[in-house]
Structure formats: C-alpha cells, structure tokens
Enzyme design. Structure first.
Site, PDB file in Angstrom:
ATOM      1  N   CYS A  46       0.866  -1.158   0.000  1.00  0.00           N
ATOM      2  CA  CYS A  46       0.000   0.000   0.000  1.00  0.00           C
ATOM      3  C   CYS A  46       0.915   1.225   0.000  1.00  0.00           C
ATOM      4  O   CYS A  46       2.129   1.086   0.132  1.00  0.00           O
ATOM      5  CB  CYS A  46      -0.914  -0.018   1.227  1.00  0.00           C
ATOM      6  N   CYS A  87      -4.565  -0.700  -2.039  1.00  0.00           N
ATOM      7  CA  CYS A  87      -5.036   0.684  -2.120  1.00  0.00           C
ATOM      8  C   CYS A  87      -6.432   0.720  -2.719  1.00  0.00           C
ATOM      9  O   CYS A  87      -6.845  -0.207  -3.412  1.00  0.00           O
ATOM     10  CB  CYS A  87      -4.093   1.515  -2.975  1.00  0.00           C
ATOM     11  N   CYS A 117      -1.688   3.062  -6.374  1.00  0.00           N
ATOM     12  CA  CYS A 117      -1.058   1.906  -5.753  1.00  0.00           C
ATOM     13  C   CYS A 117       0.377   1.792  -6.227  1.00  0.00           C
ATOM     14  O   CYS A 117       0.677   2.054  -7.388  1.00  0.00           O
ATOM     15  CB  CYS A 117      -1.798   0.626  -6.146  1.00  0.00           C
TER      16      CYS A 117
END
Length: 159
Positions: A7, A80, A88
């Site tokens: 993430c 994400c 992302c």
C-alpha cells in the site's frame, strides 16, 4: 509461498492484511507488508482494532518495500483503494500481481463510521484468506494461483 501486501503508507490496510494472514495461515505462507511511501509508524487505530479482534500486533512495523526485498515474494497484493484515486505502488519483477482494493478507514472523522469500516475490512480479509487456505495452491500452476488470488478479491468483497 511468500506474500507481500503493498500500500502507499503501510500504516493500515497492508498492515491489517499482514497481521490477519500471518495468524490465519500460520507456517503455510510467508507474509510481509510494505509501502511505497511508508508512514514510519502503524496507525494507532489499526493496532487498536487488530487487538480488539485478537490479532497480535507486537511485530508490526511500517516499512518501505526496499526493506523487504529479501523476502522474494511469489505474490504481491496491492490493497489501495482505486475508488479514492489512490495510486497503488507497483512492484517490478516477475511475480504474480493481484489487486484487492480496500478503503482507508483512517481517513474517516466519524469514530462510529471508522469502527464499522475497520470491522468490515477485517471481516473481508478474514474471508479472503480463509478462502485461499481452503485451496491447494501449492500444487497449482502460476496462472491457477493468480486466478485463485484474483477470485478471492472479487468473491469476498467489502460488506
């Protein structure tokens, strides 16, 4: 098989995924998480809700992906939320890449909504990991593995 959850900040969603997978998978999977722009600390609410749902938190750290390069992941899962236009991180290399978009509960100002979203995300990740652990992915081809991990993300979405 080694999983890496990615993430942006590695402070909430990827940490949740790491902690949940580590507990549910035991020794069956190697698990780590990282961020492209790590926050440097795990968000306090992330730790609070992991403890509430009985997940260990003592070894969780917010780190950049450079520090987990020795993991040699077989699968990289980005978490994400594309709905929120988050970018992302992308992992270079010849690994299986899967996206499991999750909203960020730490961005909510309302504590009731935050708790509901944390609960939903934890439940979602538990269902996804439990689904994967029911599969015999150790004997599957690379494409079959990718399909199973993609299916876990589609089949077991946010409640």
């Amino acid at each position: 098989m080694n999983l890496l959850f990615l993430c942006t900040h590695n402070a909430c969603r990827s940490i949740l995924a790491e902690a949940i997978t580590r507990k549910l998978a035991g020794d069956r999977l190697g698990v780590s998480s990282a961020g492209s722009h790590p926050a440097g600390t795990v968000h306090p609410s992330t730790l609070q809700y992991l403890r509430k749902y009985n997940y260990p938190t003592e070894d969780l750290i917010s780190t950049g992906w450079g520090s987990v390069s020795e993991l040699s992941p077989d699968i990289v899962i980005t978490v994400c939320d594309q709905v929120m236009d988050e970018r992302c991180p992308t992992w270079l290399g010849n690994v299986i890449k899967v996206h499991w978009g999750l909203p960020d509960p730490t961005q909510l100002d309302d504590k009731v909504q935050e708790e509901a979203l944390f609960s939903s995300i934890i439940s979602t990740l538990e269902r996804r990991i439990q689904y994967l652990l029911q599969q015999n992915f150790e004997e599957m081809t690379r494409e079959q593995i990718k399909t199973i991990f993609q299916e876990a993300g589609k089949r077991h979405g946010i409640l």
